[in-house]
Each structure stands twice: as C-alpha cells, then as structure tokens.
Design a protein around this motif. Sequence first.
Motif, mmCIF file in Angstrom:
data_model
loop_
_atom_site.group_PDB
_atom_site.id
_atom_site.type_symbol
_atom_site.label_atom_id
_atom_site.label_comp_id
_atom_site.label_asym_id
_atom_site.label_seq_id
_atom_site.Cartn_x
_atom_site.Cartn_y
_atom_site.Cartn_z
ATOM 1 N N MET A 1 0.852 -1.198 0.000
ATOM 2 C CA MET A 1 0.000 0.000 0.000
ATOM 3 C C MET A 1 0.885 1.244 0.000
ATOM 4 S SD MET A 1 -3.065 1.313 -0.025
ATOM 5 C CE MET A 1 -4.167 -0.024 0.407
ATOM 6 N N THR A 2 0.485 2.246 -0.754
ATOM 7 C CA THR A 2 1.227 3.501 -0.829
ATOM 8 C C THR A 2 1.320 4.156 0.545
ATOM 9 O OG1 THR A 2 0.454 3.853 -3.068
ATOM 10 C CG2 THR A 2 1.253 5.778 -1.909
ATOM 11 N N ASN A 3 2.469 4.755 0.844
ATOM 12 C CA ASN A 3 2.567 5.522 2.080
ATOM 13 C C ASN A 3 2.571 7.005 1.771
ATOM 14 O OD1 ASN A 3 5.306 6.483 1.607
ATOM 15 N ND2 ASN A 3 5.958 4.394 2.055
ATOM 16 N N VAL A 4 2.457 7.812 2.827
ATOM 17 C CA VAL A 4 2.281 9.247 2.650
ATOM 18 C C VAL A 4 3.472 9.893 1.966
ATOM 19 C CG1 VAL A 4 3.203 9.891 4.904
ATOM 20 C CG2 VAL A 4 1.483 11.338 3.832
ATOM 21 N N ARG A 5 4.666 9.353 2.171
ATOM 22 C CA ARG A 5 5.847 9.967 1.578
ATOM 23 C C ARG A 5 5.817 9.909 0.054
ATOM 24 N NH1 ARG A 5 10.641 7.754 5.636
ATOM 25 N NH2 ARG A 5 9.888 8.825 7.503
ATOM 26 N N ALA A 6 5.147 8.892 -0.488
ATOM 27 C CA ALA A 6 5.089 8.750 -1.939
ATOM 28 C C ALA A 6 4.270 9.853 -2.589
ATOM 29 C CB ALA A 6 4.511 7.388 -2.299
ATOM 30 N N LEU A 7 3.403 10.504 -1.822
ATOM 31 C CA LEU A 7 2.536 11.539 -2.372
ATOM 32 C C LEU A 7 3.044 12.949 -2.101
ATOM 33 C CD1 LEU A 7 -0.974 10.077 -1.460
ATOM 34 C CD2 LEU A 7 0.321 9.796 -3.564
ATOM 35 N N LYS A 8 4.002 13.085 -1.221
ATOM 36 C CA LYS A 8 4.467 14.409 -0.833
ATOM 37 C C LYS A 8 4.995 15.185 -2.036
ATOM 38 C CE LYS A 8 7.362 16.883 2.462
ATOM 39 N NZ LYS A 8 8.355 16.770 3.565
ATOM 40 N N GLY A 9 4.512 16.429 -2.156
ATOM 41 C CA GLY A 9 4.972 17.306 -3.220
ATOM 42 C C GLY A 9 4.257 17.131 -4.540
ATOM 43 N N ARG A 10 3.341 16.158 -4.633
ATOM 44 C CA ARG A 10 2.618 15.910 -5.883
ATOM 45 C C ARG A 10 1.548 16.972 -6.104
ATOM 46 N NH1 ARG A 10 2.155 10.120 -6.612
ATOM 47 N NH2 ARG A 10 0.471 10.472 -8.113
ATOM 48 N N ASP A 11 1.167 17.165 -7.359
ATOM 49 C CA ASP A 11 -0.024 17.947 -7.674
ATOM 50 C C ASP A 11 -1.248 17.044 -7.528
ATOM 51 O OD1 ASP A 11 1.336 20.347 -8.430
ATOM 52 O OD2 ASP A 11 1.838 19.423 -10.351
ATOM 53 N N TYR A 12 -2.402 17.675 -7.285
ATOM 54 C CA TYR A 12 -3.665 16.940 -7.240
ATOM 55 C C TYR A 12 -4.598 17.607 -8.243
ATOM 56 C CZ TYR A 12 -7.630 14.364 -5.246
ATOM 57 O OH TYR A 12 -8.710 13.537 -5.069
#
Length: 313
Positions: A1-12
């Motif tokens: 499962m994805t963790n929060v660090r993988a999403l940091k700094g991404r656009d939504y």
Amino acid sequence: MTNVRALKGRDYITLMDYTTDEIKYLLNLSRDLKSRYYQGERYNDILRGRTLLMIFEKPSTRTRVSLDAAATQLGMHVIYSNPQELQLGRGETIADTARVVDRFVDAIAARVYKHESLIEMAKYAVVPVINALSDKEHPLQALADALTLWEVRSRLEGLRIAFVGDGDNNIAHSLMIIGAKLGWEVRIISPRKYWPTKFAELLTEDTRRTGANIMISDNTEDVRGVDAVYTDVWVSMGMETEAEERKKVFRSYQVNAELMRKAGPQAVFMHCLPAHRGEEVTDDVIDGPQSVVWDQAENRLHTAKAVLISLLA
C-alpha cells in the motif's frame, strides 16, 4: 500500500495521475481522520506554519469552506483571493503569478473555468497545485463521493453507479475516473449529444486493469439495480447561455421518485450540490430516506484534510 511519503509534493489536478493504491491510501486516511474528528480530535498541528493560497475564479460553498476549514484544523494559514484581487485580473499571466506565489506559499488550490489553467499553473509552480474544480474534472469531489459510498455500502469494490444527466461534465468525468481506478461499473445515462465517449476512451487501460466497466446509455431504465443514482445541475457555471436548451433536453432525465423506484430500494441518491430543486432532482428525493447528499458534503472536509496532509506532511 502507498505511504504518505510517496505523495508528498505531488499535484492533485487529476485522479488519472494517481494509482489505485494511492487513491485507496487517500480514502483510508480520510476515513481515519473522520473517525478521529468524531472522537474530538478536530484540530492538530501537523501542518502548522504552512500556508495555502486559494484562487477561485468561480463561486463556491463546499469546496471553499471545506478546504479552508480543513487547512485551519491542520494548523495552516489560508489566503483566499479571486483573480480580480490579484494582478491576474489586470493581465498578469498565470505563469508569472505561479512563479511569484510559489515563493510565498506551500500549496495552491485553484478553482478555474479552464482545466488548462491548472496545467499552466502546475508547470511553473514547484509547490503542489490542487484542482478545486475545473471544466473537465473535480477530483476533490470524487474522493468524497468514494468515501461516502464506502460508508453506505461497506465496500469499495464492485460498486454500480448510475450518473443521470449531463454525462460530459466535470462530475461525470471524475466519477468515471475514480470508478475506473477502483473497479466500479459506472453507467452514464445521458442524451446522446452529451455522451462522454472520447473521455471514456482515455480510461481503457484502467478499466482493463481493474475490471471496471464504463457504460454509456440514453435509457433511464438502465438505473435498475445500481448502488447509487448520482446527478448534477443541468447548467454548469459558464454555460448560462445554453440554459433554456439544456432544460428542455434533460427534462426526461430528472431524478424523481419514479426513477428511484426503478433503481430500487438499495440505491442511495447522490448530488455534488448545489442542487436546482425541481430541475435535475425533486424535493422528495433529495430530502428523502435514500439521500446521502449531506454526508457526501461533509466528507469534503475529511478528504480535503487527507489530500493536504498527503501532499504536504
């Protein structure tokens, strides 16, 4: 499962850019945050000292208030503006604005008429850019929709959703995307002129991978057996000149008691709001026992928190 660090700094900006695991991560975090909210943990300082700039070209109730409240409850400072209050209103380019505010704030949420404006902003801003609604998509709403369905159906997989009305609008698009990512059957029931055929083609890879099904029809009988009936206004912001024509075309696609009977007693009613009562939905449906629109609206708060934490924490 994805963790929060993988999403940091991404656009939504679009859920097309997110994997199934990433979307499930956001939904699990949203559910956890909602549980904590009702246990009295409404405020924490996880994003204390961060600043969110909100630039809204269009009016807003749920998106503006939920984002503002979410950011505030996470310890952030919020700056709200419209283009007329910025130099955008006097001709400064989106690129130049993005380059400047990028150095002041930690994230930008923009509600725009043209999806391309978000793409341009994200190109020149290093900080995360969040789509607070565009003409093509509303990914913040889609996340709240999925959380609501998870709550009322106790599952995320194998759901069947019928969207009735303008099948080529931003809400229908976002429902199709998240449905394709999570393996749902999404039935778009709309007059042929408003079929999202080209948009559906963009989701072929996801539907093949997850087993999802996007069905497009002009027959309201196709609501039978679904888990949810969803609708939206017939005249979206920016389409006011088409109002009379649209009201005539969509009249037979109104969600009323008869249509909900076709769907069945198991089907909940959903609407992103605001609703034009008496047009796309009748009072007895939106205020009736099958309606989950108020839970749906509340979930905008909890999913907004999840997005902000994931992109910034």
